[in-house]
Design an enzyme around this catalytic site. Structure first.
Site, PDB file in Angstrom:
ATOM      1  N   GLU A   3      14.089 -31.427  12.330  1.00 51.69           N
ATOM      2  CA  GLU A   3      15.708 -31.652  12.721  1.00 51.69           C
ATOM      3  C   GLU A   3      16.256 -30.430  13.571  1.00 51.69           C
ATOM      4  OE1 GLU A   3      15.893 -31.202   8.095  1.00 51.69           O
ATOM      5  OE2 GLU A   3      16.974 -29.408   8.524  1.00 51.69           O
TER       6      GLU A   3
ATOM      7  N   CYS B 294      18.319 -24.892   5.962  1.00 57.24           N
ATOM      8  CA  CYS B 294      17.212 -25.145   6.840  1.00 57.24           C
ATOM      9  C   CYS B 294      16.307 -26.139   6.387  1.00 57.24           C
ATOM     10  CB  CYS B 294      16.400 -24.064   7.068  1.00 57.24           C
ATOM     11  SG  CYS B 294      17.610 -22.576   7.756  1.00 57.24           S
TER      12      CYS B 294
HETATM   13  N1  SAH Z   1      11.625 -18.585  10.535  1.00 52.28           N
HETATM   14  C1  SAH Z   1      12.705 -17.871  11.174  1.00 52.28           C
HETATM   15  C2  SAH Z   1      13.876 -19.124  11.673  1.00 52.28           C
HETATM   16  C3  SAH Z   1      14.686 -19.606  10.476  1.00 52.28           C
HETATM   17  S1  SAH Z   1      16.245 -18.874  10.720  1.00 52.28           S
HETATM   18  C4  SAH Z   1      13.406 -17.161  10.250  1.00 52.28           C
HETATM   19  O1  SAH Z   1      12.955 -16.924   9.100  1.00 52.28           O
HETATM   20  O2  SAH Z   1      14.151 -15.994  10.752  1.00 52.28           O
HETATM   21  C5  SAH Z   1      17.257 -19.470   9.486  1.00 52.28           C
HETATM   22  C6  SAH Z   1      17.679 -18.472   8.498  1.00 52.28           C
HETATM   23  O3  SAH Z   1      18.480 -19.056   7.235  1.00 52.28           O
HETATM   24  C7  SAH Z   1      16.877 -17.510   7.963  1.00 52.28           C
HETATM   25  O4  SAH Z   1      17.381 -16.218   7.973  1.00 52.28           O
HETATM   26  C8  SAH Z   1      16.630 -18.006   6.537  1.00 52.28           C
HETATM   27  O5  SAH Z   1      16.019 -17.236   5.760  1.00 52.28           O
HETATM   28  C9  SAH Z   1      18.065 -18.294   5.957  1.00 52.28           C
HETATM   29  N2  SAH Z   1      17.794 -19.480   5.149  1.00 52.28           N
HETATM   30  C10 SAH Z   1      16.949 -20.266   4.844  1.00 52.28           C
HETATM   31  N3  SAH Z   1      17.070 -21.034   3.733  1.00 52.28           N
HETATM   32  C11 SAH Z   1      18.326 -20.561   3.348  1.00 52.28           C
HETATM   33  C12 SAH Z   1      19.463 -20.954   2.318  1.00 52.28           C
HETATM   34  N4  SAH Z   1      18.946 -22.014   1.422  1.00 52.28           N
HETATM   35  N5  SAH Z   1      20.381 -20.511   2.233  1.00 52.28           N
HETATM   36  C13 SAH Z   1      20.932 -19.519   3.213  1.00 52.28           C
HETATM   37  N6  SAH Z   1      20.025 -19.213   4.065  1.00 52.28           N
HETATM   38  C14 SAH Z   1      19.043 -19.766   4.342  1.00 52.28           C
END
Ligand code: SAH
Length: 347
Positions: free
Chosen positions: A93, A336
């Site tokens: 996505e 995400c």
């Molecule tokens: N793997 C990389 C890229 C993902 S970035 C990383 O971890 O940085 C996406 C961001 O959104 C990351 O900070 C992730 O932890 C956060 N994220 C993922 N799921 C989320 C959710 N349900 N609510 C809020 N933030 C979330």
């Protein structure tokens, strides 16, 4: 077979000449790839059929690289989520996030993710494979087709951990940055790589001295809590991670943005804020607070808006440059990996 966007100019030139075509055919091809955002080989109607057929034998066009199977639009925010199918059936996505001044594209770097952060839907079905360079880059072309123009801002914040697919993710970032005519000519500072804390990746990134922006997902200010939320912390402890971030700052003189997802009662108290402030002391950085975007598989709750604002104001009052991200993708399952995860059982 690989995506046409994974091909180097050298290899395309060699192929072009070996087919008895002139160099300008490659110029035409590049125009279709990087300027006119062609979807299929058929679109490239000023290129001789035989040349196109020879390319199609060796490379996937955008359509086979990333076949669009769903476009979900949130009418309120105009956020669009694209779900596309890779040539082997994997789904990924890409999100288009418009604002008054610019369009941001959020791209994926892997099919699934092995990192397993507890609230992140991307890792809930595990990791399947790394995306090729062209599969990462191609997402921006898909988005450009939707927008009708080249986007302004790119964030590697979709599904996957870019530093677990370093060469292809950074290769795609370089291609976004290069050009025209080969690449999209997007400024390095408009391209953000986000990592959950892969220490060797951050070190390599610092060494290579890119002008791309770096975000680090922190989410917790101490080992005990970070171990619970982010399994990657068991591999690289928060002390080592923060030391590496300080090295990055010294080497590059660039500011890191720390992502901090706020989960009610888990990491959003005054005590957590104080610990976070202590962790960041003396480091030139920004903090981006993200209120949890609820996912069915994770029981955590989103804190109240007031709590998120207070947490941010407290950091600010301690001299930490802090922003609070408002959710823009709720009605399109903005967290995400949610769209991919929902689609997966159907496949
Ligand atoms: N793997 C990389 C890229 C993902 S970035 C990383 O971890 O940085 C996406 C961001 O959104 C990351 O900070 C992730 O932890 C956060 N994220 C993922 N799921 C989320 C959710 N349900 N609510 C809020 N933030 C979330």
């Amino acid at each position: 077979m690989k995506s046409i966007y994974s091909a180097t100019q050298d290899e395309l030139l060699e192929l072009t000449l070996s087919l008895g075509e002139k160099k300008f055919r490659l110029t035409q091809l590049n125009e279709w790839l990087f300027k006119r955002f062609a979807y299929s080989w058929e679109d490239m109607n000023n290129i001789p059929a035989a040349y196109r057929a020879a390319l199609a034998e060796r490379y996937y066009s955008l359509k086979e690289t990333l076949e669009i199977i769903e476009v979900a639009k949130d009418p309120a925010t105009k956020t669009k989520k694209l779900l596309s199918r890779l040539h082997d059936g994997e789904l990924i996505e890409t999100v288009i996030i418009p604002s008054k001044t610019r369009n941001t594209i959020c791209i994926s770097s892997q099919a699934g993710c092995a990192c397993g952060c507890v609230f992140c839907a991307s890792g809930m079905n595990g990791w399947t494979r790394n995306l090729e360079l062209g599969e990462i880059f191609g997402q921006v072309i898909l988005a450009a087709r939707e927008l009708g123009e080249k986007p302004d801002n790119i964030v590697f914040m979709g599904v996957g951990e870019p530093f677990n697919n370093y060469d292809n993710a950074i290769g795609a970032a370089k291609l976004l940055n290069s050009g025209p005519p080969v690449g999209l000519g997007i400024g390095a500072r408009k391209i953000t790589i986000s990592t959950c804390g892969i220490v060797p990746g951050i070190k390599r990134f610092a060494e290579e001295g890119f002008q791309f922006e770096l975000s680090v997902s922190l989410h917790a200010p101490n080992n005990m809590l970070r171990d619970q939320i982010m399994p990657i912390n068991k591999r690289w402890k928060i002390d080592e991670l923060m030391a590496t971030c300080r090295e990055y700052e010294e080497k590059t003189n660039r500011i890191i943005t720390f992502e901090y997802t706020l989960v009610d009662g888990v990491n959003n108290t005054r005590k957590h804020a104080d610990e976070l402030i202590a962790r960041l002391r003396g480091l030139k950085c920004k903090v981006n607070l993200i209120p949890l975007s609820p996912v069915p598989e994770y029981p955590g709750k989103t804190p109240s808006e007031q709590n998120c604002e207070q947490f941010g104001a407290y950091l600010l009052s301690h001299g930490i440059n802090t922003t609070l991200r408002r959710s823009k993708g709720k009605s399109v399952n903005g967290a995400c990996g949610q769209l991919r995860r929902q689609a997966a059982p159907k496949e």
